[in-house]
Design an enzyme around this catalytic site. Structure first.
Site, PDB file in Angstrom:
ATOM      1  CG  ASP A 227      -2.115   0.629   0.982  1.00 15.70           C
ATOM      2  OD1 ASP A 227      -2.314   1.529  -0.008  1.00 15.70           O
ATOM      3  OD2 ASP A 227      -3.001   0.918   1.655  1.00 15.70           O
ATOM      4  CG  ASP A 288       1.014 -10.567  -9.956  1.00 15.28           C
ATOM      5  OD1 ASP A 288       1.308 -10.765 -11.030  1.00 15.28           O
ATOM      6  OD2 ASP A 288       1.497 -10.903  -8.580  1.00 15.28           O
TER       7      ASP A 288
END
Length: 631
Positions: A227, A288
């Site tokens: 994050d 991803d």
């Protein structure tokens, strides 16, 4: 060795996957000496380019099914207590896990985790927890589930910096304190100055970052949620202004590359809060999954569809997932990026229309379906997550696209794509269509024409995936939808030949949608299969019942003065080479409004094949690609 996301998420073969799939995930398509080439083709000397991470996770299409603690931590603005975590894990094991939601994932509020290994890696979610990561990984594995972790490998807890005995993994000569810069805090001045950012220019930084990823991978963690990436890259937030030091795009790319190298195919990298600069170039190469909207916050319709509807150049580019999915649809698909619409909390929606719409949107966009509901508040709403027909198309890798009106960017032309009409094609050649009404007050009729939009020849059977009813053969679907309502249907063409449309395939590198020439089937075609494009490819997921040689037709346009060549390669989802790479010639045609078909054969394996058509440095000319057909 074929290891799927679902095997990794359930812990089946996870240890083997870390070893067997340790080669770099971005390796180019390798040639198979024993492969059978299409008739009349010439084996290519050059492998197809790969401009993405191209991991086994993205090559399977849709994102994972899982549960996250956000629904507790956000309203309490605090780390979830261990007893509450356990209660939810136990509920998950008996309620959603049997339907495929076999991962429990932590989330933010991590500053209170100061206990670290000798190399400075946090050992548990929070200091108040009795048990460490290893305990909970084992606890979940005993119940057929896995542990997902929220943590950024660029973080260093101040306790590890203060402890001079902590050294970088593999570098006992470098203290953990030596890889940070004094005062370079995450959330500087607003987050307690608890976590430092790693300085990637310092000796030992690479070993620390890659060691963090490996540390979690060795614990059997298949999913790492990374994050605050925009805060690292620029030190700014769209709402808060300056939140720390800017580390720059070069340092950002270096950090992501190191994570990618360490992750391989053993751990799925979910990139959260990225600016997605340069058309998501770095995130595509090294990640991803990317978040494409603002945080779920309190949930409900306001976060699903409301807020700012226009684009901004910093995170979040779009506020809500409807716009975010639409704006980044050109970067989704097998081998590209999984678009993450963030968490769902069913109790926050006003009615069942909204709940079905939330599931339908995440499903058709290929997003993870991540429940943040709690054992204490989900009540009867669990059924929205467990519809078997909806889960079936998700598990088959569905990644749809919105209806495109032209080839312009949605960021610059909001009329270029339709947030309320979506479709995607499954490997067996069938389709899933989603219609939405985002209007707050009026009933609106939404329509998809099977020929005009999907390029289906003739009629198709239609089945509603929520009412579980067959609607009969049709040539279109048109439904009057109440405010915030939606419809999700499966469409199966009645023709024997399977047609796979490039406009709904995965677009790699510099290729793009367009409809600026006439004569194409469906809503458009793919262009930019040309020398000027970076790594241009189009990938189709095609399922066949048995291994063998299959006829294939490529419908294309070539308005140049000479023939063009493209390279074709066939692989399994795990990158096992089935056939190719092979060079296919596309004769010149009268102009770009004239379409022709090149026929040949292709060797396919039983099950799902990824057929990729692209332009390498040894190819010539350019084409527009409309569709491929197989019997």
């Amino acid at each position: 060795m074929a290891i799927s996301r679902r095997a990794l998420m359930t812990g089946v073969g996870a240890a083997a996957a870390v070893t067997a799939l340790s080669r770099p995930a971005s390796s180019a398509f390798a040639a198979a000496p024993a492969a059978t080439d299409p008739a009349g083709s010439v084996r290519a000397a050059t492998a197809l380019p790969v401009a993405s991470r191209n991991s086994v996770f993205t090559r399977q299409g849709a994102g994972p099914l899982y549960w996250n603690i956000y629904g507790w931590a956000f309203p309490h603005n605090a780390p979830i207590p261990e007893a509450e975590w356990k209660a939810n894990v136990d509920w998950l094991a008996t309620s959603l896990a049997p339907h495929g939601y076999r991962m429990a994932c932590t989330d933010g509020w991590i500053e209170g985790s100061s206990r670290t290994t000798a190399n400075g890696y946090v050992t548990t979610y929070n200091d108040s927890w009795q048990h460490d990561w290893a305990y909970w990984a084992d606890y979940l594995a005993d119940r057929g589930m896995t542990l997902g972790v929220y943590y950024n490998p660029l973080w260093v807890h101040k306790a590890a910096v203060a402890d001079t005995t902590k050294t970088v993994v593999g570098r006992p000569d470098i203290r953990v304190a030596d890889i940070v810069t004094s005062g370079d805090f995450f959330a500087k001045g607003i987050g307690g100055n608890t976590l430092y950012w790693v300085d990637v220019s310092k000796p030992g930084a690479k070993e620390y970052i890659q060691g963090y990823v490996t540390y979690f991978k060795n614990l059997g963690v298949p999913y790492l949620r990374v994050d605050f990436l925009s805060w690292y890259e620029t030190g700014t937030d769209a709402n808060l202004g300056t939140v720390g030091n800017s580390h720059g795009s070069a340092a950002y790319e270096t950090a992501l590359r190191w994570m990618h190298e360490a992750a391989g195919d053993g751990i799925e990298l979910s990139l959260v809060m990225p600016h997605l600069n340069s058309n998501a170039r770095n995130e595509l190469r090294y990640g991803d999954m990317v978040r494409i909207n603002a945080d779920a916050d309190k949930g409900g319709w306001a976060r699903l569809s409301g807020g700012r509807q226009t684009h901004q150049n910093v995170w979040p580019n779009w506020h809500n997932p409807f716009c975010g999915f639409t704006g980044w649809a050109h970067r989704s698909g097998r081998g590209q990026l999984i678009l993450d619409g963030d968490f769902l909390m069913m109790s926050t929606f006003a009615d069942d229309h909204e709940r079905r719409t939330a599931i339908n949107l995440m499903t058709v966009a290929g997003s993870p379906i991540a429940s943040a509901d709690l054992h204490s508040n989900i009540g009867s709403y669990a059924s929205f997550y467990t519809n078997p027909e909806v889960l079936d198309v998700h598990n088959k890798g569905l990644v749809g696209k919105p209806v495109f009106h032209n080839g312009k960017s949605y960021a610059t032309d909001p009329a270029s794509r339709d947030t309320e009409r979506w479709a995607g094609q499954l490997p067996d050649g069938s389709w899933v269509v989603a219609l939405f009404n985002r209007n707050d007050t009026n009933t609106v009729t939404k329509t998809i024409d099977f020929a005009g939009h999907l390029g289906i020849s003739g009629s198709a059977t239609v089945r509603d995936l929520w009412t579980h009813t067959d609607l009969g053969p049709r040539t279109s679907i048109s439904t009057a939808l109440a405010p915030h309502a939606s419809q999700l249907v499966k469409v199966v063409p009645l023709t024997a030949t399977k047609r796979y449309h490039a406009a709904f395939a995965a677009w790699g590198g510099g290729v793009n949608f367009n409809n600026n020439h006439t004569g194409h089937t469906g809503m458009g075609f793919v262009d930019k299969l040309e020398a000027a494009s970076e790594g241009p490819t189009v990938t189709f997921a095609v399922q066949v019942p048995s291994s063998g040689t299959y006829a294939i037709g490529y419908r294309y346009a070539n308005g140049l003065t000479s023939a063009a060549t493209m390279t074709v390669s066939v692989q399994r989802e795990d990158r096992t080479q089935v056939s190719g790479p092979m060079q296919v010639s596309f004769p010149k045609l009268a102009d770009w409004d004239t379409w022709g078909t090149v026929t040949g054969t292709v060797q396919l394996a039983a099950g799902v094949n990824l057929i990729t058509i692209g332009r390498t440095g040894t190819d010539t000319g350019a084409i527009n690609l409309n569709h491929i057909e197989l019997p």
